[in-house]
Scaffold this motif. Structure first.
Motif, PDB file in Angstrom:
ATOM      1  N   ASN A  38       0.830  -1.216   0.000  1.00  8.71           N
ATOM      2  CA  ASN A  38       0.000   0.000   0.000  1.00  8.71           C
ATOM      3  C   ASN A  38       0.859   1.258   0.000  1.00  8.71           C
ATOM      4  O   ASN A  38       0.535   2.245  -0.678  1.00  8.71           O
ATOM      5  CB  ASN A  38      -0.923   0.006   1.228  1.00  8.71           C
ATOM      6  CG  ASN A  38      -2.025  -1.040   1.147  1.00  8.71           C
ATOM      7  OD1 ASN A  38      -2.306  -1.556   0.068  1.00  8.71           O
ATOM      8  ND2 ASN A  38      -2.620  -1.354   2.274  1.00  8.71           N
ATOM      9  N   THR A  39       1.950   1.225   0.773  1.00  9.20           N
ATOM     10  CA  THR A  39       2.850   2.385   0.851  1.00  9.20           C
ATOM     11  C   THR A  39       3.435   2.719  -0.515  1.00  9.20           C
ATOM     12  O   THR A  39       3.474   3.884  -0.918  1.00  9.20           O
ATOM     13  CB  THR A  39       3.992   2.109   1.847  1.00  9.20           C
ATOM     14  OG1 THR A  39       3.437   1.931   3.155  1.00  9.20           O
ATOM     15  CG2 THR A  39       4.989   3.265   1.887  1.00  9.20           C
ATOM     16  N   ILE A  40       3.899   1.705  -1.227  1.00  6.15           N
ATOM     17  CA  ILE A  40       4.508   1.940  -2.539  1.00  6.15           C
ATOM     18  C   ILE A  40       3.462   2.440  -3.536  1.00  6.15           C
ATOM     19  O   ILE A  40       3.709   3.391  -4.290  1.00  6.15           O
ATOM     20  CB  ILE A  40       5.188   0.661  -3.067  1.00  6.15           C
ATOM     21  CG1 ILE A  40       6.285   0.217  -2.105  1.00  6.15           C
ATOM     22  CG2 ILE A  40       5.768   0.907  -4.460  1.00  6.15           C
ATOM     23  CD1 ILE A  40       7.359   1.248  -1.837  1.00  6.15           C
ATOM     24  N   GLN A  41       2.301   1.830  -3.538  1.00  8.75           N
ATOM     25  CA  GLN A  41       1.245   2.262  -4.457  1.00  8.75           C
ATOM     26  C   GLN A  41       0.841   3.712  -4.208  1.00  8.75           C
ATOM     27  O   GLN A  41       0.572   4.464  -5.150  1.00  8.75           O
ATOM     28  CB  GLN A  41       0.021   1.348  -4.316  1.00  8.75           C
ATOM     29  CG  GLN A  41       0.235  -0.048  -4.876  1.00  8.75           C
ATOM     30  CD  GLN A  41      -0.923  -0.981  -4.594  1.00  8.75           C
ATOM     31  OE1 GLN A  41      -1.546  -0.918  -3.532  1.00  8.75           O
ATOM     32  NE2 GLN A  41      -1.215  -1.873  -5.531  1.00  8.75           N
ATOM     33  N   LYS A  42       0.845   4.120  -2.956  1.00 14.75           N
ATOM     34  CA  LYS A  42       0.400   5.464  -2.595  1.00 14.75           C
ATOM     35  C   LYS A  42       1.492   6.515  -2.788  1.00 14.75           C
ATOM     36  O   LYS A  42       1.234   7.590  -3.330  1.00 14.75           O
ATOM     37  CB  LYS A  42      -0.062   5.472  -1.138  1.00 14.75           C
ATOM     38  CG  LYS A  42      -0.517   6.824  -0.604  1.00 14.75           C
ATOM     39  CD  LYS A  42      -1.051   6.675   0.814  1.00 14.75           C
ATOM     40  CE  LYS A  42      -1.462   8.016   1.403  1.00 14.75           C
ATOM     41  NZ  LYS A  42      -0.305   8.883   1.700  1.00 14.75           N
ATOM     42  N   ASP A  43       2.714   6.219  -2.364  1.00  9.30           N
ATOM     43  CA  ASP A  43       3.746   7.268  -2.279  1.00  9.30           C
ATOM     44  C   ASP A  43       4.966   7.065  -3.177  1.00  9.30           C
ATOM     45  O   ASP A  43       5.760   8.000  -3.346  1.00  9.30           O
ATOM     46  CB  ASP A  43       4.248   7.380  -0.828  1.00  9.30           C
ATOM     47  CG  ASP A  43       3.150   7.784   0.134  1.00  9.30           C
ATOM     48  OD1 ASP A  43       2.298   8.596  -0.262  1.00  9.30           O
ATOM     49  OD2 ASP A  43       3.143   7.272   1.265  1.00  9.30           O
TER      50      ASP A  43
END
Length: 342
Positions: free
Chosen positions: A319-324
């Motif tokens: 989720n972190t990579i997809q978001k930021d």
């Protein structure tokens, strides 16, 4: 707007080459065209460097370049790019994209003349781009040139590659003391009695012979060297990995951490460089101080003992990579920076 990107050949090994390859393959901003000049290759190092010095002004003239984007590390990389930057015509903008993992050490250990020259080089630029707020603060102490922060990014796989039944703990990238590879051997030896099925595999180049010798001398049965893997081979490696373990002492913001997180593979790594800006310990990965072997052992033991925790870290990492840290957002930031410097 025309941009000339200067750095190692995109087919070389390492994080900077991966960043350049991502620009080649995925950059798609309207009204911006990218051109590429290799300043370093491993097999033809001197020839490539010499050709870069000869070709840079010609390319700038022929392609009507507006801005030159240099990819820069420390030591030889910095010296090469500093000399190349002096060949850029004054009507062109110049930025240094700083990937260095130990530029602070490089600067501290330099003579007073070299320190002056480093600061003077930075002062002549139109912009400096750092990989984290931590590094931006350091470069800000060396120059009045504007500092921007654009964190590295990766192409995110369509689905998570996390396999809760996997039994490999992997390390991707260069092998050696800076990467904490010899600390990894100690952790592997301590973990073996508790989880004899777990195998530690280091994929990369570097101090492989020295590491292999230590593995043999200490009779460590659960560590092996997998060699350098291609992008095509990486997926199958990740599908068999329960964790990416990178106990580094110095870093910028490693592509290997972002790539594994994007694939849903949790990370156990250290609080250095830009890593704490991507990983919040206990939420989307695990962080310890560099060299803290007790902390590494305790966190690894808990991780391997707690399947629900593994799954939670995997989901939050992705989720972190997809978001930021997605390629699309990354290149939009670069497009905006380029246009603001025109």
């Amino acid at each position: 707007m025309n941009i000339l990107m200067v750095g190692p050949d995109s087919n070389e090994k390492g994080g900077i080459a991966t960043v350049i390859s991502n620009f080649k393959n995925y950059f798609n901003e309207p009204d911006i065209r990218l051109f590429f000049l290799s300043s370093w290759t491993k097999r033809k190092k001197w020839r490539t460097e010499w050709l870069a010095y000869i070709q840079i002004r010609k390319l700038i003239h022929e392609k009507q370049i507006d801005l030159v984007h240099f990819h820069v590390a420390q030591k030889g990389s910095f010296f090469r790019k500093a000399f190349l930057a002096r060949l850029v015509p004054k009507y062109c903008r110049v930025i240094f994209h700083m990937h260095a993992s130990k530029f602070d050490i490089f600067y501290k250990e330099s003579s007073s003349i070299i320190k002056w020259w480093i600061r003077h080089t930075f002062d002549q630029l139109d912009g400096v781009v750092a990989l984290s707020e931590n590094w931006a603060a350091f470069y800000g102490n060396l120059t009045q040139t504007p500092i921007s922060v654009i964190q590295n990014a990766v192409k995110v796989p369509e689905k998570s590659l996390f396999n809760p039944e996997a039994s490999n703990i992997i390390t991707l990238g260069r092998v050696g003391k800076r990467k904490g590879s010899f600390d990894l051997l100690e952790i592997a030896k301590e973990i073996h009695p508790f989880f004899p099925e777990i195998q530690f595999i280091l994929y990369g180049d570097g101090a492989t012979e020295k590491l292999a010798k230590e593995i043999q001398e200490k009779n460590i049965k659960n560590v092996s060297l997998g060699g350098w893997i291609t992008l095509e081979e990486q997926s199958s490696v990740l599908e068999n990995a329960i964790l990416h373990f990178l106990p580094s002492y110095f870093e910028g913001l490693p592509m290997s951490i972002l790539e594994t997180m994007g694939a849903g593979i949790p990370n156990l790594t250290t609080k250095v460089g830009g890593i704490p800006e991507a990983i919040q310990s206990g939420e989307n990965g695990l962080l310890v101080a560099p060299g803290d072997l007790n902390g590494m052992f305790e966190k690894l033991l808990f991780f391997l003992s707690t399947p629900a925790f593994q799954k939670s870290l995997s989901q939050e990492a992705r989720n972190t990579i997809q978001k930021d840290f997605s390629i699309k957002t990354y290149h939009e930031k670069w497009g905006l920076l380029y246009k603001n410097l025109k």
